[in-house]
Enzyme design. Structure first.
Site, PDB file in Angstrom:
ATOM      1  CD  GLN A 203     142.814  -9.678  83.600  1.00  0.00           C
ATOM      2  OE1 GLN A 203     143.401  -9.695  84.680  1.00  0.00           O
ATOM      3  NE2 GLN A 203     142.472 -10.779  82.962  1.00  0.00           N
ATOM      4  CB  SER A 204     138.760  -5.078  88.404  1.00  0.00           C
ATOM      5  OG  SER A 204     138.754  -4.512  89.698  1.00  0.00           O
ATOM      6  CG  ASN A 205     144.830  -5.214  89.942  1.00  0.00           C
ATOM      7  OD1 ASN A 205     145.271  -6.316  89.647  1.00  0.00           O
ATOM      8  ND2 ASN A 205     145.141  -4.110  89.264  1.00  0.00           N
TER       9      ASN A 205
END
Ligand SMILES: *Cc1c(COP(=O)(O)O)cnc(C)c1O
Length: 333
Positions: A75-77
Site C-alpha cells: 500500500q505504498s503511496n
C-alpha cells in the site's frame, strides 16, 4: 547552489493550499491550526512524494533513463505516485512490492494504492512477506540492465538528497504563503516515515533562517532509526545544495508514541483522529501516516505543548487511497 539551478520536472500542482482548520482548533481549544494541503499535489490522487519526484524524474531524464525502478509496501503511496510520474514522463516502471504489515482485510492486497499501480501500467513484482526489498530491487536492477534498459533507481520513499529538495522547496513555499497571510508559523507538524520529507523541511528552514520548528511524528514505531535516517538525509541535502553548513543539532525533533505497535497497524487514537478531522473540517486523512500524525498533534495540544496564540501548521502528506485498504476497520463503530 540555488534550488532553482537543479533540474526539476513540473508535475505537482503548486503552491498547495494553506487553509485554516477552524472548527478543529476551536474544538481542541489550543493554538491556531492551519493545514498545508500536500494531499492536493494533483498527481494520481496526490501526496508528498510528488514534490520529491519533480527532482527525481528530472534527474532520471537528464541521465537518459528509460526505466524507473522503486520499492515499497503493497500500500505504498510513494510507489503509486512514482508509477504515475513514470507514465507522464513516458518511462517504463518496475515496482518491487512486499507486504509491510500483516493486515487481514480482503481489500488490503487489491484495493487502494496497489489497484492504482496496476491501472497506471507499472510492472508489479509482488514478493512474499519478510523479503528484503532493497536486495530484491538490486537484483532486478541488474536483470533490467543486462537486458539493455537504462534504469534509474529511486530509493524507498524517494528519500535521498535529490528527493528531499522537493521539501526544501516546500519550506520556502510555506514561508511565502505565511508572509502573504501575515502569519508567523511557530510549528510544522507532519508524519515522518522514510525521512526525506522531514530532512527537506529541516534543511529548507535552516537555509532560509526560519524560526518554524519542524515536529516529525514517528509512524515507524522505531524512532531511533528514523532519527538517524532523517539526520543523514538532512546532512546529505545540505551538502547537495553545496552549503558547508552543519546541521543545527536542535533542529531534529522526532516525536514518538503515536505509531502504535508497528508501521501500518491501526491504533484507536488514529481512528479517532481520522474521524474528528473528517467531522470537524471535512478533511480526509489516512490510517498509516496522517491519521497517526494528527493523533499526535491532538495529544500534544491536550498536553499544553503549544500556546493559544501560536500557529501550528499540519502538513497533510496525502495517503488517502490507503484508507480503502482498511475498509473493515473503519466500518466498525
Ligand atoms: C511517505 C509518506 C509520508 C512520510 O514521508 P517520508 O518522506 O517518507 O518521511 C507521510 N505521509 C504519507 C501519506 C506518505 O505517503
Amino acid at each position: 547552489m540555488e534550488l532553482s539551478e537543479f533540474p526539476r520536472q513540473s508535475i505537482a500542482h503548486l503552491p498547495t493550499p494553506l487553509e485554516p482548520m477552524a472548527r478543529l482548533a476551536v474544538h481542541l481549544g489550543g493554538p491556531r491550526i492551519l493545514v498545508k494541503r500536500d494531499d492536493c499535489t494533483g498527481l494520481a490522487l496526490g501526496g508528498n512524494k510528488t514534490r520529491k519526484l519533480e527532482f527525481l524524474i528530472a534527474e532520471a531524464l537528464a541521465q537518459g533513463a528509460d526505466t524507473l525502478l522503486t520499492t515499497g509496501g503493497v500500500q505504498s503511496n510513494h510507489v503509486r505516485q512514482t508509477a504515475a510520474a513514470a507514465a507522464r514522463a513516458g518511462l517504463s516502471c518496475h515496482l518491487v512490492l512486499a507486504p509491510a504489515v500483516t493486515w487481514n482485510d480482503p481489500a488490503y492486497d487489491v484495493s487502494g494504492n496497489v489497484l492504482l499501480d496496476h491501472l497506471l501500467g507499472a510492472q508489479v513484482h509482488l514478493l512474499p512477506p519478510g523479503t528484503d526489498r532493497d536486495k530484491a530491487m538490486g537484483r532486478l536492477a541488474r536483470v533490467l540492465n543486462s537486458q539493455g534498459k537504462a534504469v534509474y533507481v529511486i530509493p524507498s520513499g524517494g528519500s535521498n538528497a535529490v528527493g528531499a529538495l522537493g521539501y526544501v522547496a516546500c519550506a520556502m513555499e510555506l514561508a511565502d504563503q505565511a508572509a502573504e497571510l501575515g502569519e508567523k508559523v511557530d510549528y510544522l507538524v507532519h508524519a515522518s516515515g522514510s525521512g526525506g520529507t522531514q530532512a527537506g523541511l529541516v534543511a529548507g528552514m535552516q537555509l532560509s533562517g526560519s524560526s518554524t520548528q519542524v515536529l516529525g511524528i514517528d509512524i515507524t514505531a522505531n524512532a531511533a532509526d528514523l532519527k538517524k535516517k532523517v539526520r543523514s538525509i538532512t546532512q546529505a541535502t545540505l551538502h547537495h545544495l553545496g552549503g558547508d553548513e552543519a546541521l543545527d543539532r536542535n533542529a531534529l525533533q522526532i516525536i514518538e508514541g503515536y505509531a502504535g505497535e508497528a508501521y501500518g497497524l491501526p491504533t484507536e487514537q488514529m481512528r479517532a483522529a481520522v474521524r474528528l478531522a473528517a467531522r470537524m473540517d471535512g478533511l480526509i486523512l489516512d490510517p498509516v501516516y496522517t491519521g497517526k500524525a494528527m493523533a499526535g498533534l491532538i495529544d500534544l495540544i491536550s498536553q499544553g505543548r503549544f500556546d493559544k496564540d501560536q500557529t501550528v501548521v499540519f502538513l497533510h502528506t496525502g495517503g488517502m487511497p490507503g484508507l480503502f485498504a482498511y475498509t473493515e476497520y473503519f466500518q466498525q463503530d
